[in-house]
Write a protein that holds these residues in place. Structure first.
Motif, PDB file in Angstrom:
ATOM      1  N   ALA A 109       0.846  -1.200   0.000  1.00  0.00           N
ATOM      2  CA  ALA A 109       0.000   0.000   0.000  1.00  0.00           C
ATOM      3  C   ALA A 109       0.879   1.246   0.000  1.00  0.00           C
ATOM      4  O   ALA A 109       2.025   1.222   0.463  1.00  0.00           O
ATOM      5  CB  ALA A 109      -0.929   0.018   1.211  1.00  0.00           C
ATOM      6  N   ASN A 110       0.309   2.325  -0.524  1.00  0.00           N
ATOM      7  CA  ASN A 110       0.990   3.623  -0.533  1.00  0.00           C
ATOM      8  C   ASN A 110       0.001   4.704  -0.115  1.00  0.00           C
ATOM      9  O   ASN A 110      -1.204   4.600  -0.368  1.00  0.00           O
ATOM     10  CB  ASN A 110       1.537   3.945  -1.928  1.00  0.00           C
ATOM     11  CG  ASN A 110       2.632   2.990  -2.365  1.00  0.00           C
ATOM     12  OD1 ASN A 110       3.773   3.092  -1.939  1.00  0.00           O
ATOM     13  ND2 ASN A 110       2.269   2.035  -3.219  1.00  0.00           N
ATOM     14  N   TYR A 111       0.550   5.731   0.519  1.00  0.00           N
ATOM     15  CA  TYR A 111      -0.291   6.854   0.937  1.00  0.00           C
ATOM     16  C   TYR A 111       0.551   8.123   0.891  1.00  0.00           C
ATOM     17  O   TYR A 111       1.754   8.095   1.178  1.00  0.00           O
ATOM     18  CB  TYR A 111      -0.828   6.637   2.350  1.00  0.00           C
ATOM     19  CG  TYR A 111      -1.849   7.669   2.764  1.00  0.00           C
ATOM     20  CD1 TYR A 111      -3.192   7.509   2.441  1.00  0.00           C
ATOM     21  CD2 TYR A 111      -1.464   8.808   3.458  1.00  0.00           C
ATOM     22  CE1 TYR A 111      -4.131   8.467   2.803  1.00  0.00           C
ATOM     23  CE2 TYR A 111      -2.391   9.769   3.822  1.00  0.00           C
ATOM     24  CZ  TYR A 111      -3.726   9.589   3.493  1.00  0.00           C
ATOM     25  OH  TYR A 111      -4.647  10.542   3.850  1.00  0.00           O
ATOM     26  N   VAL A 112      -0.080   9.235   0.521  1.00  0.00           N
ATOM     27  CA  VAL A 112       0.617  10.520   0.447  1.00  0.00           C
ATOM     28  C   VAL A 112      -0.017  11.499   1.430  1.00  0.00           C
ATOM     29  O   VAL A 112      -1.219  11.764   1.366  1.00  0.00           O
ATOM     30  CB  VAL A 112       0.570  11.113  -0.979  1.00  0.00           C
ATOM     31  CG1 VAL A 112       1.260  12.478  -1.001  1.00  0.00           C
ATOM     32  CG2 VAL A 112       1.229  10.170  -1.976  1.00  0.00           C
ATOM     33  N   VAL A 113       0.804  12.003   2.352  1.00  0.00           N
ATOM     34  CA  VAL A 113       0.380  13.079   3.249  1.00  0.00           C
ATOM     35  C   VAL A 113       0.727  14.396   2.569  1.00  0.00           C
ATOM     36  O   VAL A 113       1.897  14.656   2.264  1.00  0.00           O
ATOM     37  CB  VAL A 113       1.091  12.988   4.615  1.00  0.00           C
ATOM     38  CG1 VAL A 113       0.683  14.150   5.512  1.00  0.00           C
ATOM     39  CG2 VAL A 113       0.784  11.658   5.287  1.00  0.00           C
ATOM     40  N   ARG A 114      -0.262  15.214   2.317  1.00  0.00           N
ATOM     41  CA  ARG A 114      -0.037  16.458   1.591  1.00  0.00           C
ATOM     42  C   ARG A 114       0.772  17.454   2.419  1.00  0.00           C
ATOM     43  O   ARG A 114       0.734  17.445   3.643  1.00  0.00           O
ATOM     44  CB  ARG A 114      -1.380  17.075   1.170  1.00  0.00           C
ATOM     45  CG  ARG A 114      -2.157  16.205   0.189  1.00  0.00           C
ATOM     46  CD  ARG A 114      -1.336  15.881  -1.045  1.00  0.00           C
ATOM     47  NE  ARG A 114      -2.018  14.975  -1.970  1.00  0.00           N
ATOM     48  CZ  ARG A 114      -1.451  14.418  -3.032  1.00  0.00           C
ATOM     49  NH1 ARG A 114      -0.173  14.679  -3.305  1.00  0.00           N
ATOM     50  NH2 ARG A 114      -2.137  13.608  -3.815  1.00  0.00           N
ATOM     51  N   SER A 115       1.481  18.321   1.724  1.00  0.00           N
ATOM     52  CA  SER A 115       2.408  19.255   2.358  1.00  0.00           C
ATOM     53  C   SER A 115       1.706  20.149   3.383  1.00  0.00           C
ATOM     54  O   SER A 115       0.560  20.559   3.195  1.00  0.00           O
ATOM     55  CB  SER A 115       3.065  20.122   1.283  1.00  0.00           C
ATOM     56  OG  SER A 115       3.969  21.036   1.863  1.00  0.00           O
TER      57      SER A 115
END
Length: 224
Positions: A109-115
């Motif tokens: 799995a992958n996840y991106v926490v926005r800046s």
């Protein structure tokens, strides 16, 4: 012989002083480096045996395994960001999280926490859920049914930059860290304390340096 013993003792003293200075410099360089990242909570509902049917025959266990594969392949996590940079603001770029299963680090799995921006000693939390793909659920459930633990890994990659209150932002700094998270039949991480994400490279570098100095002393003592 006496001269050799004296030489070895002198070399050992120099080594001890060098190691002390090296460790001190390493700690000074790392004790106030930020930000820091912690896995506070980690929950895998597919491994929660409280969902197991009350009748514990083999058919029900098999049905439980099949149902968890289909119904809930999600990973729930709570990640803490702590800025310990003295009087500095951190501006994160997008923070990329990679979740892997097993010791072989097979990404599932992958996840991106926005800046976002973070002030000194501020703590920010990201409580999120991500759907996994490719986890061998049958093997994982069988493992926790037998009382064993399974391992997930959380890896983080980011390029934050820093600035003082009235200064300008620094160049981006590469941050690549991670941690193993053991999960048992509760579906929760085994370690109740927060798990800090670390870089193994820095510790490995210090270890190699110490090993090199030790081998140098041994070589000098026995070859001269």
């Amino acid at each position: 012989m006496n001269s050799r013993v004296g030489f070895c003792l002198c070399t050992l003293i120099i080594l001890a002083v060098t190691l002390s200075i090296s460790v001190t410099l390493y700690l000074m360089a790392n004790i106030h480096r930020g930000p820091r990242f912690y896995v506070k909570e980690f929950y895998v509902p597919a491994l929660d045996l409280s969902q197991l049917p009350t009748t514990s025959n083999n058919n029900n266990k098999s049905n439980f395994i099949n149902n968890t594969i289909i119904t809930n392949p999600c990973l729930f996590f709570d990640l803490a960001f702590l800025n310990i940079e003295y009087e500095r603001i951190v501006r994160y770029g997008d923070v990329n999280l990679t979740f892997s299963y097993g010791r072989n680090n097979n990404a599932v799995a992958n996840y991106v926490v926005r800046s976002f921006d973070q002030w000194w000693w501020e703590v920010d939390y990201r409580r999120e859920v991500v759907e996994s793909q490719g986890v061998p659920w049958e093997d994982a459930v069988k493992a926790v049914l037998n009382g064993s633990k399974v391992v997930f890994r959380v890896d983080l990659a980011a390029r934050p930059k820093f600035k003082r209150q009235f200064g300008t932002y620094s160049k981006k700094k590469d941050v690549r860290i991670g941690a193993d998270v053991e999960v048992d039949g509760t579906g929760l991480k085994v370690k109740r304390k927060d798990i800090r994400l670390n870089s193994a490279a820095s510790h490995r570098g210090v270890g190699i340096y110490v090993l090199f100095l030790s081998l140098l002393v041994v070589w000098e003592c026995f070859c001269f």
